[in-house]
Design an enzyme around this catalytic site. Structure first.
Site, short mmCIF file in Angstrom:
data_model
loop_
_atom_site.label_atom_id
_atom_site.label_comp_id
_atom_site.label_asym_id
_atom_site.label_seq_id
_atom_site.Cartn_x
_atom_site.Cartn_y
_atom_site.Cartn_z
N ASP A 201 0.88 -1.26 -0.10
CA ASP A 201 0.03 0.04 0.09
C ASP A 201 0.92 0.97 0.01
O ASP A 201 1.65 1.41 0.92
CB ASP A 201 -0.93 -0.12 1.33
CG ASP A 201 -1.73 1.30 1.27
OD1 ASP A 201 -1.39 2.14 1.05
OD2 ASP A 201 -3.08 1.01 1.72
N HIS A 202 1.04 1.88 -1.16
CA HIS A 202 2.16 3.04 -1.23
C HIS A 202 1.79 4.09 -0.22
O HIS A 202 2.95 4.72 0.03
CB HIS A 202 2.37 3.35 -2.65
CG HIS A 202 1.31 4.41 -3.30
ND1 HIS A 202 -0.10 4.00 -3.30
CD2 HIS A 202 1.42 5.84 -3.06
CE1 HIS A 202 -0.68 5.14 -3.71
NE2 HIS A 202 0.12 6.25 -3.83
N HIS A 264 -5.34 2.82 1.24
CA HIS A 264 -4.95 3.99 1.84
C HIS A 264 -5.74 4.64 2.87
O HIS A 264 -5.15 4.87 3.90
CB HIS A 264 -4.62 4.83 0.58
CG HIS A 264 -4.09 4.42 -0.72
ND1 HIS A 264 -3.42 3.44 -0.77
CD2 HIS A 264 -4.49 4.94 -1.96
CE1 HIS A 264 -3.10 3.06 -1.75
NE2 HIS A 264 -3.36 4.19 -2.70
#
Ligand code: BG6
Length: 515
Positions: A201-202, A264
């Site tokens: 999950d960036h 996010h």
């Protein structure tokens, strides 16, 4: 003589603690000719190389279905590093990376392809001393995730033996609802152990997101008031000015809720609300995050009607430029019912957060690109001010500015100078760049590095992924059963549909971001 106020002095930049380079390894990217590789992964590798964080024994094998020669691929990577990482024309780090770069084209569903990959990786090990440690990055369409893992398993490329490690990074999205995410977890676990799986999950690669934990737990002054007794509510806004760009095909199937919330936004929710973990070990942190996801009050169908808002943008103007409606974007259905905006009221049913709403909203083509977590504290009692011109007391607001202007600010009341007691609202601001400078970063550097050293703290465990989908599944179900009747319902360049404001005003509150 009284102290006089002076101009603020430039601050000294604080140095980061040194880190060791990653373990010797070969990174194998499936989807190496795609956008993610050029825009994020290559620039991140370049930034890691500049900081000496890639191991001496390092190599990169690109896998894709385009038939370039290896030289063409190398040339393309050199261009991409210039364009997306800002590398200069003569660049020793680019030379270094390109010397250890390979490319192999083929069909990811064909067993022969993986049979050919095997000797290539063995040659790379021999030449670059990568010691049989492979980390595979799945930057392909998610429909191929299960198949690639199966093929790696069948070719004996996923097995950890003789002290070699094999890790696999899964790009988002991991599933498109609860059932498909659970099915994918089951499928990949037939080949891989959980500690080989790195679900990315960036958002967790962003320094400001990682700082939420450090800020909460390294300071004695915030944690004692971080609960329902002192906090009125929490707001999270993830605003984007961009539309769907070239991603219409994916986005029109996904929509804002799937695209941003179970991943996010719930990361931001869990980091803001979790209990202190017993250590920074991966499972200690992830256990506490998972507990929050399990404590989110499930939406009953009628709650979906009152506690969620969806929207889709019509035409409008963003930052002064006219932009088309979502339904006119490339590869989007002209009568699309997909939401590009979502606002939700979440409740966390645990001791710390009972009755403290978390309001979250995110959307495309909003008025501003901004991600913030706003913590609104309860008001002080008014009684002392009843015989003064003060009409009411403001709320203290603590704002964690995640992007683009990274920092933290605190809003509080101060006496307006003068003979009568009156209060003005003032703000104390901390900007990251003042203390730590600002270095080019894609957000993927830390994640790639952590994968090379085997630290999974910033990656999602199977149970967290499923718990995240579990939170949004009732909303997906009700929205599917009741298609929206008023789309498009917000103008591009606004803050979303009016109903998103009503969600807060009904509770006597209002959105703070963008006010
Ligand atoms: C991605 C979403 O995961 O995150 C995109 O698929 C979104 O739609 C992006 O634009 C936002 O990331 P960032 O880092 O720009 O806030």
């Amino acid at each position: 003589m009284a102290d006089t106020l002076t101009e603020p002095q430039p601050l000294e930049t604080l140095p980061a603690a040194p880190a060791r380079p990653g373990d010797r390894c070969c990174l194998v990217i499936f989807g190496a000719s795609g956008d993610l590789t050029k825009r994020k992964l290559l620039p991140a590798l370049y930034n890691l190389a500049k900081k000496d964080l890639l191991p001496k024994g390092f190599a990169l094998v690109g896998c894709a279905n385009q038939t370039f020669s290896e030289d063409e691929f190398r040339q393309q990577v050199r261009e991409d590093l210039k364009q997306f990482a800002g590398a200069p024309d003569h660049c020793k780090f680019c030379d270094w990376l390109i010397e250890r770069l390979y490319y192999t084209a083929g069909d990811f569903e064909s067993p022969q392809y993986f049979q050919q990959l095997k000797p290539l990786l063995a040659q790379v090990d021999e030449k670059h001393g990568t010691q049989g440690n492979y980390f595979y990055y799945l930057a392909t369409t998610p429909t191929l995730f299960g198949e690639i893992v199966r093929q790696l398993g069948a070719a004996g490329l996923a097995e950890e033996n003789d002290g070699h490690w094999r890790r696999i990074v899964f790009e988002k999205p991991f599933g498109h609802d609860l059932d498909s995410a659970a099915a994918l977890n089951r499928e990949i676990k037939q080949v891989l152990a959980e500690d080989q799986i790195y679900r990315i999950d960036h958002y967790l690669g962003k320094e400001t997101v990682q700082n939420i934990l450090v800020f909460r737990f390294s300071n004695g002054i915030f944690e004692p008031i971080w609960n329902r007794r002192y906090i009125d509510h929490i707001q999270i806004t993830v605003g984007e000015t961009l539309g769907v760009e070239q991603r219409g095909t994916y986005y029109d199937q996904a929509g804002a809720l799937r695209d941003m919330v179970p991943n996010h936004i719930l990361q931001l929710v869990t980091l803001t609300s979790m209990e202190p973990p017993v250590s920074f070990q991966a499972d200690a942190v992830r256990d506490e995050q998972a507990k929050i996801l399990h404590a989110v009050q499930p939406y009953a169908p009628e709650d979906v009607l009152t506690r969620t808002v969806r929207g889709q943008y019509g035409e409008g103007a963003v930052e002064g430029n006219s932009v088309p409606a979502y339904r006119s974007e490339p590869k989007v259905a002209p009568d699309s019912q997909t939401e590009t905006f979502v606002a939700l009221k979440l409740l966390i049913d645990n001791w710390r957060w009972a009755d403290v709403p978390f309001y979250i909203r995110t959307g495309k083509r909003l008025a501003q690109r901004v991600t913030e977590v706003v913590i609104q504290f309860r008001r002080a009692p008014f009684v002392l001010f009843r015989d003064t011109p003060v009409e009411n007391l403001g709320h203290n607001l603590l704002v964690l500015h995640i992007q683009p202007d990274e920092g933290i600010s605190l809003k509080f009341g101060a006496k307006i100078p003068g003979p009568v007691v009156d209060i003005g609202s003032v703000k104390m601001d901390f900007h990251y760049r003042d203390y730590f400078g600002s270095e080019p970063s894609t957000g993927y550097e830390r994640l790639l590095y952590d994968c090379m050293i085997g630290d999974a703290t910033l990656f999602q465990r199977a149970d967290m992924i499923e718990a995240g989908w579990n939170v949004v599944q009732p909303v997906l179900d009700v929205w599917k059963a009741l298609p929206p009747r008023n789309f498009p319902n917000y103008a591009a360049g606004s803050w979303g549909p009016k109903e998103a404001n009503d969600l807060l005003t009904r509770d006597g509150r209002q959105w703070k971001t963008g006010q």
